[in-house]
Design a protein around this motif. Structure first.
Motif, PDB file in Angstrom:
ATOM      1  N   MET A   1       0.849  -1.209   0.000  1.00 42.55           N
ATOM      2  CA  MET A   1       0.000   0.000   0.000  1.00 42.55           C
ATOM      3  C   MET A   1       0.877   1.250   0.000  1.00 42.55           C
ATOM      4  SD  MET A   1      -1.257   2.639   2.019  1.00 42.55           S
ATOM      5  CE  MET A   1      -1.089   2.489   3.766  1.00 42.55           C
ATOM      6  N   LYS A   2       1.860   1.232   0.931  1.00 44.21           N
ATOM      7  CA  LYS A   2       2.716   2.401   1.096  1.00 44.21           C
ATOM      8  C   LYS A   2       3.457   2.722  -0.214  1.00 44.21           C
ATOM      9  CE  LYS A   2       6.727   3.665   3.664  1.00 44.21           C
ATOM     10  NZ  LYS A   2       7.636   3.422   4.747  1.00 44.21           N
ATOM     11  N   GLU A   3       4.056   1.688  -0.792  1.00 42.45           N
ATOM     12  CA  GLU A   3       4.836   1.911  -2.017  1.00 42.45           C
ATOM     13  C   GLU A   3       3.949   2.434  -3.144  1.00 42.45           C
ATOM     14  OE1 GLU A   3       7.978   1.983  -2.015  1.00 42.45           O
ATOM     15  OE2 GLU A   3       7.912   1.304   0.069  1.00 42.45           O
ATOM     16  N   LYS A   4       2.734   1.868  -3.201  1.00 45.45           N
ATOM     17  CA  LYS A   4       1.812   2.262  -4.275  1.00 45.45           C
ATOM     18  C   LYS A   4       1.417   3.738  -4.122  1.00 45.45           C
ATOM     19  CE  LYS A   4      -2.561   0.923  -6.267  1.00 45.45           C
ATOM     20  NZ  LYS A   4      -3.834   0.561  -5.698  1.00 45.45           N
ATOM     21  N   LEU A   5       1.101   4.125  -2.880  1.00 46.85           N
ATOM     22  CA  LEU A   5       0.705   5.522  -2.638  1.00 46.85           C
ATOM     23  C   LEU A   5       1.844   6.483  -2.985  1.00 46.85           C
ATOM     24  CD1 LEU A   5      -1.276   6.239   0.664  1.00 46.85           C
ATOM     25  CD2 LEU A   5      -1.977   6.608  -1.708  1.00 46.85           C
ATOM     26  N   ILE A   6       3.056   6.100  -2.586  1.00 51.87           N
ATOM     27  CA  ILE A   6       4.203   6.969  -2.884  1.00 51.87           C
ATOM     28  C   ILE A   6       4.354   7.114  -4.400  1.00 51.87           C
ATOM     29  CG2 ILE A   6       6.733   7.165  -2.765  1.00 51.87           C
ATOM     30  CD1 ILE A   6       6.619   5.972   0.031  1.00 51.87           C
ATOM     31  N   LYS A   7       4.207   5.995  -5.095  1.00 51.45           N
ATOM     32  CA  LYS A   7       4.348   6.025  -6.551  1.00 51.45           C
ATOM     33  C   LYS A   7       3.304   6.957  -7.183  1.00 51.45           C
ATOM     34  CE  LYS A   7       5.081   2.695 -10.037  1.00 51.45           C
ATOM     35  NZ  LYS A   7       4.621   1.383 -10.463  1.00 51.45           N
ATOM     36  N   GLN A   8       2.083   6.869  -6.679  1.00 49.28           N
ATOM     37  CA  GLN A   8       1.022   7.739  -7.218  1.00 49.28           C
ATOM     38  C   GLN A   8       1.305   9.203  -6.916  1.00 49.28           C
ATOM     39  OE1 GLN A   8      -2.315   6.039  -5.208  1.00 49.28           O
ATOM     40  NE2 GLN A   8      -2.803   4.611  -6.863  1.00 49.28           N
ATOM     41  N   ALA A   9       1.800   9.450  -5.691  1.00 47.10           N
ATOM     42  CA  ALA A   9       2.081  10.828  -5.290  1.00 47.10           C
ATOM     43  C   ALA A   9       3.188  11.419  -6.164  1.00 47.10           C
ATOM     44  CB  ALA A   9       2.481  10.864  -3.822  1.00 47.10           C
ATOM     45  N   VAL A  10       4.204  10.603  -6.429  1.00 49.34           N
ATOM     46  CA  VAL A  10       5.309  11.056  -7.284  1.00 49.34           C
ATOM     47  C   VAL A  10       4.768  11.411  -8.673  1.00 49.34           C
ATOM     48  CG1 VAL A  10       7.380  10.219  -8.493  1.00 49.34           C
ATOM     49  CG2 VAL A  10       7.123   9.814  -6.035  1.00 49.34           C
ATOM     50  N   GLN A  11       3.840  10.589  -9.131  1.00 51.93           N
ATOM     51  CA  GLN A  11       3.235  10.831 -10.445  1.00 51.93           C
ATOM     52  C   GLN A  11       2.486  12.165 -10.472  1.00 51.93           C
ATOM     53  OE1 GLN A  11       4.007   8.642 -12.873  1.00 51.93           O
ATOM     54  NE2 GLN A  11       3.175  10.282 -14.163  1.00 51.93           N
ATOM     55  N   VAL A  12       1.723  12.439  -9.405  1.00 54.64           N
ATOM     56  CA  VAL A  12       0.967  13.699  -9.328  1.00 54.64           C
ATOM     57  C   VAL A  12       1.940  14.870  -9.437  1.00 54.64           C
ATOM     58  CG1 VAL A  12      -0.361  15.195  -7.764  1.00 54.64           C
ATOM     59  CG2 VAL A  12      -0.964  12.776  -7.977  1.00 54.64           C
ATOM     60  N   LEU A  13       3.020  14.805  -8.649  1.00 57.49           N
ATOM     61  CA  LEU A  13       3.976  15.917  -8.643  1.00 57.49           C
ATOM     62  C   LEU A  13       4.669  16.053  -9.994  1.00 57.49           C
ATOM     63  CD1 LEU A  13       5.597  15.666  -5.103  1.00 57.49           C
ATOM     64  CD2 LEU A  13       3.946  17.338  -5.931  1.00 57.49           C
ATOM     65  N   SER A  14       5.010  14.932 -10.588  1.00 56.82           N
ATOM     66  CA  SER A  14       5.695  14.995 -11.884  1.00 56.82           C
ATOM     67  C   SER A  14       4.764  15.592 -12.939  1.00 56.82           C
ATOM     68  CB  SER A  14       6.169  13.614 -12.324  1.00 56.82           C
ATOM     69  OG  SER A  14       6.962  13.052 -11.306  1.00 56.82           O
ATOM     70  N   ASN A  15       3.488  15.202 -12.914  1.00 55.10           N
ATOM     71  CA  ASN A  15       2.539  15.752 -13.904  1.00 55.10           C
ATOM     72  C   ASN A  15       2.327  17.248 -13.716  1.00 55.10           C
ATOM     73  OD1 ASN A  15       2.207  13.199 -14.855  1.00 55.10           O
ATOM     74  ND2 ASN A  15       0.209  12.849 -13.904  1.00 55.10           N
ATOM     75  N   ASN A  16       2.438  17.722 -12.482  1.00 53.22           N
ATOM     76  CA  ASN A  16       2.172  19.138 -12.228  1.00 53.22           C
ATOM     77  C   ASN A  16       3.417  20.022 -12.373  1.00 53.22           C
ATOM     78  OD1 ASN A  16      -0.501  18.620 -11.802  1.00 53.22           O
ATOM     79  ND2 ASN A  16      -0.385  18.623  -9.561  1.00 53.22           N
ATOM     80  N   PHE A  17       4.563  19.411 -12.597  1.00 57.59           N
ATOM     81  CA  PHE A  17       5.793  20.204 -12.765  1.00 57.59           C
ATOM     82  C   PHE A  17       5.803  20.881 -14.144  1.00 57.59           C
ATOM     83  CE2 PHE A  17      10.341  21.040 -13.302  1.00 57.59           C
ATOM     84  CZ  PHE A  17      10.616  21.611 -12.073  1.00 57.59           C
ATOM     85  N   GLN A  18       6.168  22.143 -14.179  1.00 58.17           N
ATOM     86  CA  GLN A  18       6.129  22.926 -15.422  1.00 58.17           C
ATOM     87  C   GLN A  18       7.532  23.157 -15.991  1.00 58.17           C
ATOM     88  OE1 GLN A  18       2.773  24.111 -16.405  1.00 58.17           O
ATOM     89  NE2 GLN A  18       2.592  22.473 -14.896  1.00 58.17           N
ATOM     90  N   LYS A  19       7.590  23.380 -17.286  1.00 58.39           N
ATOM     91  CA  LYS A  19       8.904  23.556 -17.905  1.00 58.39           C
ATOM     92  C   LYS A  19       9.647  24.785 -17.382  1.00 58.39           C
ATOM     93  CE  LYS A  19       7.186  25.813 -22.163  1.00 58.39           C
ATOM     94  NZ  LYS A  19       6.108  26.489 -21.484  1.00 58.39           N
ATOM     95  N   GLU A  20       8.904  25.756 -16.835  1.00 57.46           N
ATOM     96  CA  GLU A  20       9.559  26.958 -16.296  1.00 57.46           C
ATOM     97  C   GLU A  20      10.269  26.677 -14.965  1.00 57.46           C
ATOM     98  OE1 GLU A  20       6.413  26.814 -17.297  1.00 57.46           O
ATOM     99  OE2 GLU A  20       6.064  28.371 -18.794  1.00 57.46           O
ATOM    100  N   GLY A  21      10.091  25.457 -14.414  1.00 62.65           N
ATOM    101  CA  GLY A  21      10.839  25.097 -13.207  1.00 62.65           C
ATOM    102  C   GLY A  21      10.075  25.249 -11.907  1.00 62.65           C
ATOM    103  N   PHE A  22       8.772  25.106 -11.946  1.00 67.39           N
ATOM    104  CA  PHE A  22       7.983  25.136 -10.710  1.00 67.39           C
ATOM    105  C   PHE A  22       6.783  24.210 -10.884  1.00 67.39           C
ATOM    106  CE2 PHE A  22       5.770  27.951 -13.479  1.00 67.39           C
ATOM    107  CZ  PHE A  22       4.437  27.801 -13.153  1.00 67.39           C
ATOM    108  N   THR A  23       6.070  23.962  -9.786  1.00 67.34           N
ATOM    109  CA  THR A  23       4.947  23.023  -9.810  1.00 67.34           C
ATOM    110  C   THR A  23       3.640  23.771  -9.568  1.00 67.34           C
ATOM    111  OG1 THR A  23       6.467  21.423  -8.832  1.00 67.34           O
ATOM    112  CG2 THR A  23       4.132  20.852  -8.793  1.00 67.34           C
ATOM    113  N   ILE A  24       2.660  23.560 -10.412  1.00 66.67           N
ATOM    114  CA  ILE A  24       1.345  24.171 -10.154  1.00 66.67           C
ATOM    115  C   ILE A  24       0.654  23.394  -9.023  1.00 66.67           C
ATOM    116  CG2 ILE A  24       0.927  25.169 -12.443  1.00 66.67           C
ATOM    117  CD1 ILE A  24      -0.688  22.619 -13.133  1.00 66.67           C
TER     118      ILE A  24
END
Ligand code: GLC
Length: 432
Positions: free
Chosen positions: A1-24
């Motif tokens: 469970m823990k590993e899966k949640l971390i993986k999903q969270a990483v995905q959320v952050l990666s998807n929200n990262f912008q090319k200008e160098g910040f995260t929405i």
């Protein structure tokens, strides 16, 4: 469970990262860089992408004004999904605003100091992280200097906010009595938030009139701090905001000590710190409520309501043991029934509580994150553990939402989905 949640969270952050160098904070609803969001996000990023974590802080601090001010939103990019945008805020009205970046003319809780400390805690390459911190820390120090110089009008160690958006707890019922003292025009504008999120979960049109009106007053005076202190109908000493400043003061003292050769700054920070903690306990504590409260500086009185901000001083080492016990007792009695998740953003026993509406009741992960560490530091291990487990359960059940219903019987996630700080801070809670 823990590993899966971390993986999903990483995905959320990666998807929200912008090319200008910040995260929405999240797609659609919040398409720019927000000050305190960026801080929390950098903590999560530090676990899996140190380079982006550093960028997150750098892009925020690059937008600092010449007077040390750091804005609440930086408009690095264009977007038409948000109101009010750069054309409304017009940060260029202030003569010391950034010439390079458009922003708002208001700020948000000063988290950056303690975020740098957290980044150092998490990083495995401590030397590399310290080198990075050395390139940024003076900017944060100048931001604290800005606050004590411009926002502490009575030189008492407590800084004011002049807009509810500066608090981070945008539509808290805490502000309701202040709205009663105002009578703004009915502005004609097109909101965008309610195209992304159900209106029942967002502030009302009339509330937006108040929000815009305060900005109009500030703009009339080119965001001049002295004029704002004199004229803004909203002028509040907020316990959450001041607790963040105090926490960041301590972090800067620790980091400057590690870096060496910064005696003068350390001694100034210690002076601020001593004064702030004393004033905080004297002015913002309410014996009857057994909690810290907001102080309405414009109208000269405490605002006698308990919110999750009331407990945030635990994170900053502000209460003595007696007060700490009292406030934890208040938290458990009012917010902590077995049928509830900790910790609602507003007193569930109050008639102003609304479990679905933004800061009028739902649980927010950033406040829970602070409360977890604060409770743990004061030795309330079981309550801390409960806050942590509740946070993880909410995200596991509902997803990475912006906020959550605190009622176990009626649970749900609301506001924006795939919300960055919920993902970032859960990564931290899952690692410790
Ligand atoms: C909302 C929150 C504020 C946050 C912003 C971006 O306005 O109230 O605290 O910074 O969204 O996530």
């Amino acid at each position: 469970m823990k590993e899966k949640l971390i993986k999903q969270a990483v995905q959320v952050l990666s998807n929200n990262f912008q090319k200008e160098g910040f995260t929405i904070p999240c797609k659609g609803l919040y398409p720019f860089q927000w000050k305190w969001d960026s801080g929390f996000i950098a903590i999560g990023l530090s676990y899996f992408n140190i380079s982006n974590a550093k960028k997150e802080i750098e892009t925020l601090l690059n937008a600092q004004w010449e007077n040390g001010f750091i804005p609440h939103i930086v408009f690095h990019n264009e977007s038409d999904t948000y109101f009010p945008g750069p054309d409304f805020h017009q940060s260029n009205l202030h003569f010391l605003s950034s010439k390079e970046y458009k922003s708002t003319g208001m700020t948000q809780p000063p988290v950056t100091g303690f975020v740098l400390q957290e980044m150092l805690r998490i990083a495995s390459d401590k030397e590399g992280m310290l080198q990075f911190i050395e390139t940024q820390i003076d900017k944060v120090y100048r931001n604290h200097q800005y606050f004590y110089k411009n926002r502490d009008i009575y030189n008492e160690g407590l800084v004011y906010i002049y807009h509810n958006w500066e608090s981070g707890t945008d539509n808290s019922p805490i502000w309701d009595d202040i709205w009663e003292t105002m009578n703004p025009p009915e502005y004609d504008f097109e909101r965008r938030d309610t195209t992304h999120v159900d209106a029942s979960q967002r502030p009302s049109k009339r509330e937006y009139d108040y929000y815009l009106h305060i900005i109009e007053i500030a703009k009339e005076h080119n965001y001049d701090d002295t004029k704002i202190a004199e004229l803004s109908p909203f002028l509040v000493q907020d316990p959450l905001f001041n607790a963040m400043l105090i926490k960041s003061n301590s972090a800067l003292i620790g980091l400057y000590t590690k870096l060496g050769e910064n005696e003068e700054k350390i001694s100034q920070l210690k002076k601020w710190q001593e004064k702030s903690i004393k004033a905080f306990n004297e002015k913002l504590y309410n014996e009857n409520l057994g909690a810290y409260v907001h102080y309405d500086l414009r109208n000269g009185k405490q605002i006698e309501f308990v919110s999750s901000s009331s407990f945030s001083p635990l994170f900053s080492g502000i209460p003595d043991e007696k007060k700490a016990k009292e406030i934890v007792n208040t938290m458990l009695t009012k917010f902590g029934g077995e049928d509830k998740y900790l910790c609602a953003s507003f007193d569930p026993t109050s008639s102003r509580f609304n479990p679905k509406k933004y800061w009028r009741g739902p649980v927010w992960i950033n406040l829970n994150w602070m409360l977890y560490y604060g409770l743990k530091d004061y030795g309330f291990i079981d309550v801390a553990q409960r806050v942590k487990e509740d946070s993880i359960e909410l995200i596991k059940n509902d997803g990475f939402y912006e906020y959550f219903d605190s009622r176990k019987s009626n649970n749900g996630g609301y506001g924006g989905s795939d919300f960055s700080w919920s993902a970032a801070l859960i990564i931290d809670l899952l690692h410790i």
